[in-house]
Every structure is written in C-alpha cells, then in structure tokens.
Design a protein around this motif. Structure first.
Motif, PDB file in Angstrom:
ATOM      1  N   LEU A 190       1.491  -0.307   9.021  1.00 61.73           N
ATOM      2  CA  LEU A 190       0.839  -0.232   7.720  1.00 61.73           C
ATOM      3  C   LEU A 190       1.195   1.059   6.982  1.00 61.73           C
ATOM      4  N   SER A 191       1.171   2.164   7.708  1.00 60.29           N
ATOM      5  CA  SER A 191       1.442   3.457   7.067  1.00 60.29           C
ATOM      6  C   SER A 191       2.936   3.638   6.865  1.00 60.29           C
ATOM      7  N   TYR A 192       3.271   4.615   5.987  1.00 56.50           N
ATOM      8  CA  TYR A 192       4.660   4.971   5.824  1.00 56.50           C
ATOM      9  C   TYR A 192       5.159   5.716   7.054  1.00 56.50           C
ATOM     10  N   GLY A 193       6.393   5.476   7.434  1.00 54.09           N
ATOM     11  CA  GLY A 193       6.999   6.181   8.556  1.00 54.09           C
ATOM     12  C   GLY A 193       8.138   5.337   9.082  1.00 54.09           C
ATOM     13  N   GLY A 194       9.365   5.756   8.804  1.00 60.04           N
ATOM     14  CA  GLY A 194      10.532   4.963   9.169  1.00 60.04           C
ATOM     15  C   GLY A 194      10.673   4.788  10.668  1.00 60.04           C
ATOM     16  N   THR A 195      10.654   5.911  11.400  1.00 64.92           N
ATOM     17  CA  THR A 195      10.821   5.850  12.850  1.00 64.92           C
ATOM     18  C   THR A 195       9.700   5.039  13.468  1.00 64.92           C
ATOM     19  N   ALA A 196       8.479   5.318  13.014  1.00 65.85           N
ATOM     20  CA  ALA A 196       7.333   4.639  13.586  1.00 65.85           C
ATOM     21  C   ALA A 196       7.488   3.139  13.429  1.00 65.85           C
ATOM     22  N   LEU A 197       7.891   2.696  12.248  1.00 64.76           N
ATOM     23  CA  LEU A 197       8.030   1.266  12.002  1.00 64.76           C
ATOM     24  C   LEU A 197       9.120   0.673  12.886  1.00 64.76           C
ATOM     25  N   MET A 198      10.240   1.417  13.025  1.00 65.19           N
ATOM     26  CA  MET A 198      11.334   0.952  13.878  1.00 65.19           C
ATOM     27  C   MET A 198      10.871   0.766  15.312  1.00 65.19           C
TER      28      MET A 198
ATOM     29  N   MET B  56       0.817  -1.205   0.000  1.00 63.42           N
ATOM     30  CA  MET B  56       0.000   0.000   0.000  1.00 63.42           C
ATOM     31  C   MET B  56       0.853   1.258   0.000  1.00 63.42           C
ATOM     32  N   VAL B  57       1.956   1.222   0.729  1.00 62.25           N
ATOM     33  CA  VAL B  57       2.834   2.400   0.754  1.00 62.25           C
ATOM     34  C   VAL B  57       3.406   2.638  -0.634  1.00 62.25           C
ATOM     35  N   PHE B  58       3.783   1.563  -1.296  1.00 61.02           N
ATOM     36  CA  PHE B  58       4.317   1.757  -2.647  1.00 61.02           C
ATOM     37  C   PHE B  58       3.255   2.343  -3.571  1.00 61.02           C
ATOM     38  N   SER B  59       2.094   1.696  -3.544  1.00 62.09           N
ATOM     39  CA  SER B  59       1.019   2.161  -4.423  1.00 62.09           C
ATOM     40  C   SER B  59       0.668   3.624  -4.140  1.00 62.09           C
ATOM     41  N   ALA B  60       0.565   3.926  -2.848  1.00 59.78           N
ATOM     42  CA  ALA B  60       0.096   5.264  -2.474  1.00 59.78           C
ATOM     43  C   ALA B  60       1.166   6.333  -2.649  1.00 59.78           C
ATOM     44  N   SER B  61       2.437   5.936  -2.556  1.00 56.98           N
ATOM     45  CA  SER B  61       3.486   6.969  -2.518  1.00 56.98           C
ATOM     46  C   SER B  61       4.164   7.188  -3.862  1.00 56.98           C
ATOM     47  N   ALA B  62       3.943   6.274  -4.806  1.00 54.00           N
ATOM     48  CA  ALA B  62       4.726   6.343  -6.054  1.00 54.00           C
ATOM     49  C   ALA B  62       4.579   7.707  -6.741  1.00 54.00           C
ATOM     50  N   VAL B  63       3.335   8.184  -6.815  1.00 51.45           N
ATOM     51  CA  VAL B  63       3.117   9.455  -7.516  1.00 51.45           C
ATOM     52  C   VAL B  63       3.756  10.616  -6.755  1.00 51.45           C
ATOM     53  N   VAL B  64       3.536  10.635  -5.452  1.00 48.52           N
ATOM     54  CA  VAL B  64       4.127  11.703  -4.633  1.00 48.52           C
ATOM     55  C   VAL B  64       5.645  11.691  -4.780  1.00 48.52           C
ATOM     56  N   ALA B  65       6.199  10.482  -4.685  1.00 54.32           N
ATOM     57  CA  ALA B  65       7.657  10.348  -4.771  1.00 54.32           C
ATOM     58  C   ALA B  65       8.142  10.804  -6.135  1.00 54.32           C
ATOM     59  N   HIS B  66       7.369  10.467  -7.134  1.00 52.47           N
ATOM     60  CA  HIS B  66       7.772  10.836  -8.502  1.00 52.47           C
ATOM     61  C   HIS B  66       7.723  12.351  -8.693  1.00 52.47           C
ATOM     62  N   VAL B  67       6.598  12.921  -8.268  1.00 50.35           N
ATOM     63  CA  VAL B  67       6.413  14.347  -8.498  1.00 50.35           C
ATOM     64  C   VAL B  67       7.371  15.175  -7.641  1.00 50.35           C
ATOM     65  N   ARG B  68       7.524  14.784  -6.390  1.00 51.66           N
ATOM     66  CA  ARG B  68       8.330  15.624  -5.487  1.00 51.66           C
ATOM     67  C   ARG B  68       9.813  15.326  -5.560  1.00 51.66           C
TER      68      ARG B  68
ATOM     69  N   VAL C 259       9.264   3.698  -0.517  1.00 51.84           N
ATOM     70  CA  VAL C 259       9.332   2.257  -0.263  1.00 51.84           C
ATOM     71  C   VAL C 259      10.728   1.901   0.252  1.00 51.84           C
ATOM     72  N   ARG C 260      11.742   2.532  -0.401  1.00 54.02           N
ATOM     73  CA  ARG C 260      13.105   2.242   0.029  1.00 54.02           C
ATOM     74  C   ARG C 260      13.336   2.685   1.458  1.00 54.02           C
ATOM     75  N   LYS C 261      12.880   3.901   1.770  1.00 51.49           N
ATOM     76  CA  LYS C 261      13.051   4.405   3.143  1.00 51.49           C
ATOM     77  C   LYS C 261      12.315   3.509   4.136  1.00 51.49           C
ATOM     78  N   GLN C 262      11.104   3.091   3.751  1.00 53.73           N
ATOM     79  CA  GLN C 262      10.316   2.227   4.613  1.00 53.73           C
ATOM     80  C   GLN C 262      11.064   0.911   4.829  1.00 53.73           C
ATOM     81  N   PHE C 263      11.713   0.456   3.765  1.00 53.93           N
ATOM     82  CA  PHE C 263      12.429  -0.809   3.851  1.00 53.93           C
ATOM     83  C   PHE C 263      13.626  -0.678   4.796  1.00 53.93           C
ATOM     84  N   ILE C 264      14.300   0.467   4.723  1.00 48.87           N
ATOM     85  CA  ILE C 264      15.422   0.701   5.661  1.00 48.87           C
ATOM     86  C   ILE C 264      14.901   0.688   7.085  1.00 48.87           C
TER      87      ILE C 264
END
Lengths: 373, 622
Positions: free
Chosen positions: A345-353, A27-39, A47-52
């Motif tokens: 579920l949501s994006y957030g590196g610190t939160a996931l850690m 879901m993070v990939f699907s939801a963030s791809a456009v934002v990541a692309h545009v910004r 997705v990469r940051k989430q994976f880290i």
C-alpha cells in the motif's frame, strides 16, 4: 520428494493483493503528488518509481510463484548469508542518508533497501532450521539459542543502520514461527524479551537530544502531553490528518496534510492521508482489506501439508500482518512511529518488489493446500 | 554454523516433512491463536480509528485548516488618469499605474544562506554579512530586502541566480534545474523564486510620466500609498477600487497553492480628463515665464470651452512634481494647492462685466446707453473714485467697461438693485462652489444681497467686498459668451471602468441665465474693451474680447498700495467663441510691471489665446 502434486493457486489471495496494490497506487499518487512537485518538480515521480517497482516485483513473483517453495529450504542459508553481506555492504557503501538512516544501496536506477530482503531471508532460514531440527525444536541449546544467535546477528546489523522498525519486523515472524511450531511459550517469551532488550540498546542516545527514536517512544509512552507534543511534530500532524477525515473524508486528492505537513505523506503516513481524504469509511475499507488479506495468508499456512511450507507461510503472513498493523497502530497513536510502511500500500520500490516476491512464494505454497472438505 | 545448517537442510530435505495428524491439530490451534490475535488487533485499530477520525472531527479539521490555509489580500490595481492629446486625436496617460516588486525571503526556507546573501549583495549593493545574518534567524519573516523593482529587474536577478545555481550544480556534478518565478499575479501578489526561499511581492505604484505637468490638479500618492490633494484624492475611492481576499491552500513551507475561495478585488476605474496635453504644456510654460517676468510669487491660468464648461487647461504656480512630492520643503506645503480652485480672492474689475450683463439682461441698459459720470460718487458715507482719479464724462456702457469706470458701475448697480445683482451673480455661480471634481474647492464669499448696505452693493458691482476663485470667474464668463448658458466647469471627460468600458460623462445642457441678445451685446462690449484699452490682449486676425481686473490686496482690514492681483478674463473669437481664458498674476513687482495688468495678466492672456487659436486652427475672421 513427498510433496503432494501441486494444485490450483489461491486465486482469491492473488485478487486481494491486486486490490491492495490498486488502492495503494491511487493513495501513493494522491499523497505524493505535492511532495514530488515541490521537491522534484515532477508530480508523477513517485507513482512512476512505484510502478517500476511493481513491474520488477511482478517479474520476481512470476519466478517465485512457479518455483517449488522447497527451494527456499534448500537455499535458506545461502539467502541468509547473502542478506547479511548486503546489510554489511549497506553500512559500508550507503547510498546516502535518508531520514537519518543508512538503509539503501544504489543498484542502478533504484536504491535497494537491503533490510527488505533480510525480512524474507530470516523467516525462510528459521523455518528451514526448525523443520530440519524438528525433534529438537523445544530445546534451548539446539533451537532457541542458535535461532536467537542468527536473528541477533541480523538484528545488530539492522540496528546499526539504524532501523528499529524493520528489526522488529524480523523478530515478530520468528516468534510466530516458533510459536506455531510448538516451541514452548516460555521460551518464545524469553527469546522475545531478549531481542527487545537488544533493540532497547539502540535507544540509548549516542549524543544528547539527537535521538528521534527515543523521542518518539517517549512521546508515545507519555500519551502526548503538551511538552512532548511539541517534541514530536510528526505525531501531531498524523493526528490532524486522521481527525480531519470524519466519516467520509475531505474527498480524494483533497488532503491538506499531504502538503508536507506530514513529513512522509506517501510512505509512513499514506494511511493518514487516506483517512483524511476518505474518512473513517475509507480507513475501515483499508483495514478490512488488510485483515482479509492477512487471514487468507494464514489460511495458506493452515492448509499446507508440508511443515516447512507451513512455517514459511506463517513467517510471511506474520511479516505482512505485523508490518501493516504496526503502521496502522502508529498512525492511530497506539504504537510509536517507526517509519514502517504498509505492505503493498505504501510507497517503496524495494519493499513492493520483495513483498511481491515473497508473496509469490506464498502463492506457490498455496498450491500445496489440502482441498476443502 | 550457517554452512552446517545448509548442509543439514540438504541432508534432511528428503526426510519426512509432511504433517502428522496430532501435530496438525496443535498447529491449527496455535495458528488460530495467531489469527485471533490479529483479529483482536484489527478490532482495536478500528475502534481507535473511529474515535480518532470521527470524535473531535470538527475541531481537528479546523485546527488542520488553520495551518493549511491562508487568507491573502488581493490588491486592486489603481485606476489611471489620462489627458487628451488633440494633436494625435488620442489620449495620453498622465498618472500611470506601474507594478513594482519588493523582494523578500522566508529565512527558514533559504537553504544556501551565504550564497544567496552574496548574490543579493552584489546585485543590489547590499551588505552580504548583514543579509546572511538575517537569513540565519529562525524565522519565517524578515523585512523586505529591496523594494521598487521592476519585473525586468526581478527577472534579471532570477537569471543571475540560475547562473549561480548552474555553476554550483556543475561543480557538485549534479543535474541543474532552473529556478523560475512561480505562478502569476492571480494568487494574491506573491510569487516565489522557485524553492530558493526568496519571493517577490507586487505592489502597485504611481508614476507620472509627464513630470510636474498638471500637478496641482492631479495631486499625488504619498509614500504610505495615500492619495493627497487633487483628483487623486477627490476620486480616491473609485480610483483605488477595493481589495479582495483569497483563501489559499498552503504547504508547510508557506508556498501558496490552489485557491479555495475568493472575494474578488475590484480594480479602480480610470479617468479621462478634458485637459489637452499641448494646451496644458503651453499654458504652464507661458505662466511660468509671465510669473517670472513679473517678479510674482504665484499665478494661475484656466482655459475653458465656453460651449460645455470643459476645462482644457488648468495651471497654477508655484507647483511641484507629484513623482517627487517629498522634495517640497515642509514650510511650502501650499505648493500642493490647486490655486485655481482652492483659493478665493477679491477679483476686482473683471466682475464689472457680470454686473453689466445683469443690467442689460434686465433691460435696464444696452451697450449703447449713454450717461455722464463724474470723478467720484458718494455712497452712504463713502466716496468712490474712478481708478484714474478723473471723470470719464459722457460715455456709452461699452465705454464704461473699456474705461473700467467705478463711478459708472455704481450707477448701473443702483439701477439694478441689490437683489437683482445678487441674483445674477449667483446665477453665474459666484458665492458658491462650482462643483468641479477637485477637493478643497473654495466657494468664495458673497453676502446675501438682502443684507447688503448700499456701499456693499456699489463695491461688489466692481468686484470688491466679495471673493471668487479663478475657476468660478472663468465659468461665470461662460454665459456671457455662449448665448447665455451657464455650464458647470468640469475636468472629467470620461470614466473608464475596470473592464475598460469607457463612459463619456454627460454634463447636462447647462442653465440658461442670460438672453442670447445680452450675450451678444456683452461680447461686443468686451471686444470693444480689448480694442480700446487692452491692445496687448488682441490677436491679429481675430476679434478678441475680455476684461481686466486690478485689485489691491486687502490685508489687516485695509488695502495696501503695493500689492495687487492682476486678472484678465477674455474669450475669442467673437464670431464663435471657442475659448475662455482666465489669467492672473499675483502680487507682481509693480516696480517692474507698473500697477496695472496691462503688462502682466494681459500679455499672458494674449500668448495663451494666440496659441489656442493657432493650435486649434481657428479660421481668421478679421
């Protein structure tokens, strides 16, 4: 030590988290791809940051799951002080304003969201306090007031960021811990009201018309008449996303709202994107997954044969549960939007850690469950 | 307090912390309460999810799509027009389609408003203050900043913006990310300059690389993109193609993303003309010089291939430059007219050849038929004179043409009769449009032969009391010189569709209207005309034939003595006619030229014919 010998870790619980994280990454990939692309011109950035975050989180989990949970009772105060210092540091050395708030400090490659650590620290501290002062837990002077004091101190720092959502996430586990520990319901309610009142202070706008939190709550309370609808674009966009879903959604990857119509498609609004793409059925699956997960977290508390372990498990379970439901409720117009992500579920590196680290503690507690009869 | 707590925690760590039975029961009840609370929340959330996602789904989805999607028009590419270039055995473009770009911005999306206003102002000599004021508006729209840019100019500007951004990034110590032009032309005609808020929009424009060459035939595209006059107008629809529509996803900033569906555009088709570049160039040059030398306001030349009806050159003056059509003054709009097709006139004696051909074909006369003619002839109440006001006496039909004897032509016409003369003129397509692929063609006037009075038959036989256009006259001479076949004149040799497929137009075999022998006789007679009366039309080494016409211009119901149309229609070479050349000088200054075409249309014909024979390397026969 009078703990029973550790037994098997709750594997079912671990599997539920793995499932949640898997769904989350998709879901993070699907939801963030456009934002990541545009910004940032890089579709995979988030997705990469989430994976880290996931890799670091799993390392932390490996430590906390194998560290006897009583460690956190012994070091609850140290942890709390560390969190408080970090929260103060955040105010002083902010990594910059993100969405109108200072919530991050820069730790090398990742911005670290200090309030995430505070969530765990406060629960651990309150659980430890009540365990230590077990006999006096029902008194106001020896239990309620000191705890309100500690939570209030962290709360003030959090509200100064300002981060109202996280503040309530700290308060709710404390209330749950006190309730389960058998502190009188009246005291819990009074304490709750006092803390809500403190929270309300932050809603008094510093300058007229610049308080988006107040606006969001107004939007929510007024039930969204035409005037307030215009005021909160985010609420309206979330409604459009969820309403676009229907029974089965528009298909994975086919959300239209994630193209920045939703201001934070991959963090706050990942559930809205999920419903838009997979419909009611997909939303129901996520809710079911979360419910199963939270129930399983409380089951750890229910079965553990240690008082501190039980209270800490209640704290962690309530933290995950409340945070998840607060997000879902906000997405569905049942609560004001506070920018709270869904755990795992949501994006957030610190939160996931931190979620994973805390989950490791919970897994460790699960090893001290009574066996089923 | 914290220190004390941690101390206490340590002190109590070893204490009994496991849970007693009664305490456990209370804890279990309270824990169950908490889980039940969450379960109720989950039920509520699910119910709400159901209503939010399923109820009103259709309407909500529609509303969402309204903001997520946009329909853009996909502009088709207008077809081009090519002419022949026999010298290189290729074709060359004369009306080219060029992509131009208009640069614009979405003010709300321009982040660095003053910076970009300054960049634009220096590059395109604009007012920076005014631009930055426009950028400050809370709007998604602003009028185009600049139009008519080439892609190279746009790319140069992008490079400049990048230099500026790099400098900014360096100063701020940030990483520089280069701006590029987004996507390509497939997404409608919009392309974005990265995330700067600036975008370009493609618009197709016309360019006429040969300047004013062939202008009256081509017409032009006006500033509103509308085709005016000429082939541009005649074939506007197929040239234009039609626009398509594309349903595009867009993001919140209005950036266009993937295409969701498409009603494809169809590009216009291109036309390859029969016109030859070198011939056209020479013809225009000679016409300009001849018109200037004659002090004439206007003139026309048409060069036809008699074997097919293909127009090899078509020139008229005054003219214009289609790329600068707006420079033509408001009161001189007739410059846009193609005078060779749009304006009919009384042609005069060039029609005598047609009348004579009809009589020969009917077996009424031959080129050698002789008779004696006086100075005048009486028709009804009218007296018709020879042009020289003297009798030509005994002469052959060949001499009748060479002498251009009106009195003799009245006799021929009388033998032929009104109906036959009418029938033949119509076979030569006098009196109706030739069907050439140009708009606003005039058909001329030719009364129905059955209704002619005798005087009308008499004058029509020598080209008065009727009108025709230059193209009609040139085409009418076709059967006279090609063995008797009338071909419709045409200017389109081939059509090239939007995919580049070239189809040569089939113009049919034409219509046999004269016997080959008639054609042979009338050609000999026309050669005789040149030899005897129009030496200035002859080209050394070739047998050239033709017929002149000098017609007073009718005005206010009568003829004026001082205004003439000088026409010459001729062909060459006799043995294998390759060209029909029509020349006309309108209203020459007779103080300079004298009243006859001998010093106007005839030498112009000669120069053109001379060029054609040399250019096409036609073998000499004399």
């Amino acid at each position: 030590m009078s703990l029973p010998l550790p037994r098997r870790t709750d594997v079912g619980l671990a599997l539920l988290v793995i499932l949640l994280i898997g769904v989350g990454l998709v879901m993070v990939f699907s939801a963030s791809a456009v934002v990541a692309h545009v910004r940032f011109g890089d579709d995979y950035l988030f997705v990469r940051k989430q994976f880290i975050g996931l890799l670091i989180g799993l390392s932390l989990l490996a430590v906390t799951a194998n560290l006897e949970f009583t460690f956190w009772r012994k070091h609850a105060a140290t942890l709390l002080i560390t969190s408080i210092v970090l929260l103060i540091a955040t105010l002083v050395f902010s990594a910059g304003e993100i969405n109108g708030a200072h919530r991050w400090i820069n730790l090398g490659p990742l911005n670290f969201q200090t309030s995430e650590l505070a969530k765990f620290a406060v629960s651990a501290y309150v659980a430890a306090w009540i365990t230590t002062h077990w006999e006096k837990r029902k008194t106001i002077r020896e239990a309620l007031l000191p705890l309100l004091g500690v939570v209030g101190l962290v709360g003030v720092l959090m509200l100064a960021q300002p981060d109202l959502g996280t503040y309530t996430i700290i308060v709710m586990p404390v209330i749950a811990i006190m309730f389960v520990a058998g502190v009188s319901l009246r005291q819990v309610v009074v304490g709750f009201l006092a803390l809500v009142l403190a929270g309300a202070l932050v809603l008094i706008p510093a300058k007229d018309g610049e308080n988006y939190r107040l606006n969001r709550i107004k939007t929510f309370v007024s039930g969204g008449n035409e005037q307030t609808k215009g005021r909160d674009y985010h609420v309206q966009q979330v409604e459009l996303a969820i309403g676009s879903g229907g029974w089965f959604g528009r298909g994975i990857g086919k959300s239209g709202q994630k193209r920045l119509f939703l201001p934070e498609p991959h963090t706050d609004s990942v559930f809205a994107v999920a419903v838009e793409e997979t419909g009611f059925v997909g939303g129901l699956f996520i809710i079911a997954l979360l419910v199963a997960f939270i129930e399983r977290c409380y089951r750890v508390a229910l079965r553990v044969e240690d008082r501190f372990g039980m209270l800490l498990a209640v704290g962690i379970a309530t933290w995950f549960g409340y945070q998840a439901f607060l997000n879902l409720a906000a997405m569905l117009g049942l609560a004001p939007l506070t920018g709270v992500p869904i755990p795992f579920l949501s994006y957030g590196g610190t939160a996931l850690m931190i979620n994973l680290a805390a989950f490791g503690v919970l897994l460790n507690i699960s090893r001290y469950q009574r066996q089923d009869k | 307090m914290s220190t004390r707590t941690s101390y206490s925690a340590r002190k109590h760590a070893a204490q009994q912390a496991t849970i007693s039975g009664s305490e456990a029961r209370g804890g279990v009840i309270r824990l169950r309460t908490v889980t039940v609370f969450w379960a109720l929340c989950a039920v509520g959330i699910t119910a709400r999810l159901g209503t939010q996602s399923i109820r009103n789904h259709e309407a909500t989805l529609k509303e969402a799509q309204r903001q997520q999607q946009v329909v853009t028009e996909v502009q088709p590419r207008r077809g081009e027009i090519f002419i022949q270039d026999r010298a290189t055995n290729a074709t060359t473009v004369i009306a080219a389609t060029v992509a131009k770009y208009r640069l614009s911005a979405t003010p709300l999306d321009v982040k660095d408003k003053t910076g970009y206003a300054a960049q634009l102002a220096t590059t395109f000599q604009l007012d920076a203050a005014q631009l930055s004021k426009q950028f400050e508006r809370q709007s998604r729209y602003m009028p185009p900043i600049i139009t008519g840019l080439s892609l190279e100019e746009v790319q140069a500007f992008v490079a400049q913006v990048n230099a500026y951004e790099k400098q900014k990034a360096d100063e701020a110590g940030k990483r520089f990310r280069a701006i590029t032009l987004s996507g390509d032309d497939r997404q409608g005609s919009l392309r974005f300059l990265g995330s700067t808020g600036l975008f370009i929009q493609r618009e197709y424009g016309r360019s006429y690389p040969e300047g004013g060459m062939l202008a009256p035939l081509l017409g032009f595209i006006n500033r509103d993109g509308k085709a005016q006059y000429g082939l541009e107008s005649y074939y506007d629809e197929p040239l234009a193609g039609y626009s398509g529509k594309r349903l595009l996803e867009k993001d919140v900033a209005g950036n266009l993303l993937a295409s969701l569906g498409e009603l494809p555009a169809k590009d216009g088709q291109s036309y390859e003309l029969t016109i030859d570049r070198s011939i056209q160039f020479e013809v225009e040059k000679q016409l300009r010089e001849a018109v200037a030398a004659a002090g004439s306001p206007a003139g026309e030349v048409v060069v036809l291939d008699p074997s097919t009806g293909a127009v090899l050159a078509m020139a008229s003056t005054p003219s214009f430059d289609p790329g600068k059509y707006q420079e033509v003054p408001q009161d001189q709009q007739e410059r846009y007219l193609n005078r060779t097709t749009a304006l009919a006139y009384e042609p005069g004696s060039v029609v005598k050849t047609l009348t004579m051909a009809a009589a020969i074909n009917e077996g009424l006369v031959t080129k050698d038929t002789r008779n004696t003619f006086g100075e005048t002839v009486q028709v009804d109440t009218h007296t018709i004179h020879t042009w020289s006001r003297k009798a030509f006496g005994d002469q052959s039909m060949a001499d009748v043409l060479a002498n251009s004897d009106n009195v003799a032509m009245v006799w021929v016409a009388e033998k032929l009769g009104s109906e036959k003369l009418d029938e033949y003129l119509r076979k030569f397509n006098i009196g109706s449009k030739t069907g050439i692929e140009l708009p606003g063609e005039a058909g001329g006037t030719l009364k129905d032969g059955k209704k002619w009075r005798d005087i009308e038959r008499a004058t029509i036989a020598f080209g008065q009391g009727m009108t025709a256009t230059p193209i009609q006259l040139a085409a009418a001479y076709g059967p006279l010189v090609n063995g008797g076949t009338y071909h419709e004149p045409y200017i389109v040799n081939a059509v090239i569709d939007e995919n580049g497929k070239r189809t040569v137009k089939d113009n049919g075999p034409g219509e046999q209207v004269l016997k080959p022998d008639t054609s042979a006789q009338i050609m000999d007679m026309m050669v005789h005309v040149v030899d005897k009366s129009h030496n200035r039309a002859s080209v050394a080494g070739y047998k050239i034939g033709g017929k002149s016409g000098t017609a007073q211009i009718a005005e206010d119901g009568g003829y004026r003595d001082d205004t003439y149309n000088h026409t010459f229609v001729g062909f060459g070479p006799r043995e294998n006619p390759r060209f029909i050349v029509f020349t006309r000088i309108e209203k020459p200054d007779i103080a300079i030229t004298g009243p006859f075409s001998e010093r106007t249309a005839v030498p112009l014909f000669q120069k053109v014919m001379q060029f054609l024979l040399t250019y096409e390397q036609v073998p000499r026969t004399n």
